[in-house]
Design an enzyme around this catalytic site. Structure first.
Site, short mmCIF file in Angstrom:
data_model
loop_
_atom_site.label_atom_id
_atom_site.label_comp_id
_atom_site.label_asym_id
_atom_site.label_seq_id
_atom_site.Cartn_x
_atom_site.Cartn_y
_atom_site.Cartn_z
N LYS A 244 28.03 16.61 -33.26
CA LYS A 244 29.02 16.41 -32.35
C LYS A 244 29.66 17.86 -31.84
CE LYS A 244 30.55 13.11 -35.86
NZ LYS A 244 29.23 13.05 -36.62
N ASP B 287 30.09 6.15 -27.46
CA ASP B 287 28.56 6.64 -27.40
C ASP B 287 27.82 5.67 -26.51
OD1 ASP B 287 28.99 8.53 -29.42
OD2 ASP B 287 28.59 6.89 -31.24
N ARG C 189 21.80 15.40 -40.59
CA ARG C 189 22.05 16.35 -39.39
C ARG C 189 22.32 17.63 -39.78
NH1 ARG C 189 24.94 12.56 -35.49
NH2 ARG C 189 22.73 11.75 -35.52
N TYR C 190 23.30 17.92 -40.37
CA TYR C 190 24.04 19.10 -40.66
C TYR C 190 23.34 19.44 -42.17
CZ TYR C 190 27.36 17.57 -37.28
OH TYR C 190 28.13 17.21 -35.84
N CYS D 33 27.59 -5.72 -42.11
CA CYS D 33 28.95 -5.88 -42.05
C CYS D 33 29.81 -7.16 -41.66
CB CYS D 33 29.10 -4.77 -40.95
SG CYS D 33 30.94 -4.27 -40.63
N ARG E 141 25.76 18.30 -45.25
CA ARG E 141 26.29 16.66 -44.99
C ARG E 141 24.93 15.94 -44.91
NH1 ARG E 141 30.24 18.33 -40.82
NH2 ARG E 141 29.10 20.08 -40.80
N CYS F 80 29.83 -1.42 -31.14
CA CYS F 80 29.39 -0.68 -32.56
C CYS F 80 28.20 0.19 -32.36
CB CYS F 80 28.90 -1.73 -33.74
SG CYS F 80 28.25 -1.08 -35.04
N ASP G 16 29.40 12.91 -29.31
CA ASP G 16 28.30 13.08 -30.24
C ASP G 16 27.01 13.44 -28.95
OD1 ASP G 16 26.95 12.69 -32.78
OD2 ASP G 16 28.25 10.79 -32.84
N ARG H 296 26.17 1.13 -34.14
CA ARG H 296 24.99 0.97 -34.87
C ARG H 296 24.54 -0.85 -34.41
NH1 ARG H 296 26.73 4.19 -39.72
NH2 ARG H 296 26.20 6.21 -38.83
N CYS I 17 31.69 -5.78 -34.34
CA CYS I 17 32.38 -5.14 -33.21
C CYS I 17 31.42 -4.81 -31.98
CB CYS I 17 33.17 -3.99 -33.71
SG CYS I 17 34.05 -3.89 -35.00
C1 LIG Z 1 29.46 12.75 -37.67
C2 LIG Z 1 28.35 12.69 -38.81
C3 LIG Z 1 28.80 13.53 -40.22
C4 LIG Z 1 30.08 14.09 -40.48
O1 LIG Z 1 30.48 14.76 -39.55
P1 LIG Z 1 31.90 15.67 -39.74
O2 LIG Z 1 32.25 16.14 -38.43
O3 LIG Z 1 32.05 16.31 -40.93
O4 LIG Z 1 32.75 14.47 -40.11
C5 LIG Z 1 27.61 13.78 -40.78
N1 LIG Z 1 26.44 13.36 -40.46
C6 LIG Z 1 26.03 12.80 -39.49
C7 LIG Z 1 24.81 12.15 -39.31
C8 LIG Z 1 27.25 12.38 -38.38
O5 LIG Z 1 26.78 11.53 -37.60
#
Ligand SMILES: *Cc1c(COP(=O)(O)O)cnc(C)c1O
Length: 354
Positions: A323, A279, A97-98, A110, A101, A117, A316, A119, A114
């Site tokens: 986010k 969510d 997404r980012y 799991c 990361r 959840c 989200d 997911r 929960c």
């Molecule tokens: C939440 C999330 C992250 C990490 O976000 P941070 O703000 O760095 O904690 C990375 N990838 C995805 C797909 C996420 O949902």
């Protein structure tokens, strides 16, 4: 034996009969269990079950894991989706997404389901670890994306994987030079903290440093003595700990509960990182609070706990837009060069800027 996490996994309570032997269910809970668990199964570790009050239907741990009929009520679940954030893309088990990361779901399993959840869709599917072939495909992608500096290992639950599998994954990621940090997202310190009593696992985590661990405690009652012991062991291996909680109606949406949660986390040297607005997940809509609730809680906490104990309130965005963070409004008004702020004790303070 109870000290082993495999004991926790292998002795999960899954059926109504077993559960009834452990806690006293109401008639409604029993009815709901029969219907709901066919769609969204039930499972709990002996450790997590032991944290519940036997005779208290409103016990927070119980509300997080015992099936409720609302899960299948179409009225209540309206607006909920199975995957509102479009986590499932072209490459299975991965969400990018980012730019910097990359999130990998290394396990579809799991030990505890929960009810809230995010997911929850996974409950219905095939459980298990990511295959070698699927992992290889993600690693090939990761090698090509030099902008990725962080890999997040999530699930299901990542720490259900064997030490051998975890080490294999960590070793492969560490071969990729542009990846600087690895982060785990885990609920194991709450569900089966015994996992971290395993010296071999701790050695592996230390070896592939820098590793961060994000825990998932929603209520102070989830932090048992064993959890605290597990957290301490991780910290001693140089692993920073941050907590992600979800705001859940009737469970932790009282300001005092969040305050106690943060206090307990700080004492265990875990930094409250996120408080998520719940969510819009199909089957979990009845856990949603108003959006304002989280803001009220943060406002309440200010002045009652160290700033270290105040999480960021996060939402989200739908469609995988990432986010956003919300904070109580402290700038009340602006008149020319005069700014009026609300101090933590409610006092309005003027700041004149040149
Ligand atoms: C939440 C999330 C992250 C990490 O976000 P941070 O703000 O760095 O904690 C990375 N990838 C995805 C797909 C996420 O949902």
């Amino acid at each position: 034996m109870v000290e082993s996490y495999l004991f926790q996994i292998n002795n999960r309570i899954r059926s109504l009969e077993e559960l009834k032997g452990r806690i006293k269910l109401t008639k409604e809970e029993e009815e709901a269990f029969k219907k709901v668990s066919k769609v969204y199964p039930f499972a709990i570790t002996p450790h997590y079950l032991s944290l519940m009050e036997r005779d208290e239907p409103n016990d927070p741990i119980r509300l997080m894991v015992i099936p409720k009929r609302e899960e299948l009520n179409p009225e209540v679940q309206r607006g909920g989706e199975e995957d509102p954030f479009k986590e499932e893309g072209d490459i299975p088990h991965m969400t990018h997404r980012y730019p910097d990361r990359l999130l990998i779901r290394v396990s579809n399993f799991c030990p505890v389901y929960c009810r809230y959840c995010m997911r929850k869709r996974i409950f219905k599917g095939k459980e298990g670890a990511i295959s070698y072939k699927e992992l290889k495909r993600i690693l090939d992608y990761l090698k090509r994306r030099e902008e990725v500096r962080e890999v997040i290992l999530s699930g299901g639950e990542p720490f259900v994987l064997s030490n051998q599998k975890l080490e294999f994954i960590l070793r492969e990621i560490r071969k990729i030079k542009h990846v600087e940090i690895i982060r785990f997202s885990t609920k194991m310190p709450a569900l089966a903290p015994q996992r971290f009593f395993d010296q071999k696992l701790l050695e592996i985590l230390e070896k592939y440093s820098p590793i961060y661990i994000n825990t998932h405690f929603n209520h102070p009652r989830e932090i048992s003595e064993q959890s605290e012991e597990a957290l301490e062991k991780l910290l001693r291996r140089g692993i920073p700990l941050n907590n992600q909680a979800v705001l859940l109606k009737g469970i932790n949406d009282e300001p005092q509960v969040q305050l106690q949660l943060s206090r307990k986390l700080l004492k265990a040297k875990v930094r409250p990182y996120y408080l998520f607005f719940c969510d819009p997940i199909k089957g979990a809509m009845h856990f949603r609070t108003s959006l304002e609730k989280g803001l009220e809680i943060l406002e309440f906490m200010r002045g009652k706990i160290s700033g270290l104990g105040i999480p960021r309130y996060a939402l989200d965005l739908p469609g995988g837009k990432g986010k956003v963070f919300l904070s109580p409004q402290n700038l009340i008004k602006k008149r020319g060069k005069d700014y009026y702020f609300k101090a933590f004790n409610g006092e309005v303070v003027k700041v004149s800027l040149q």
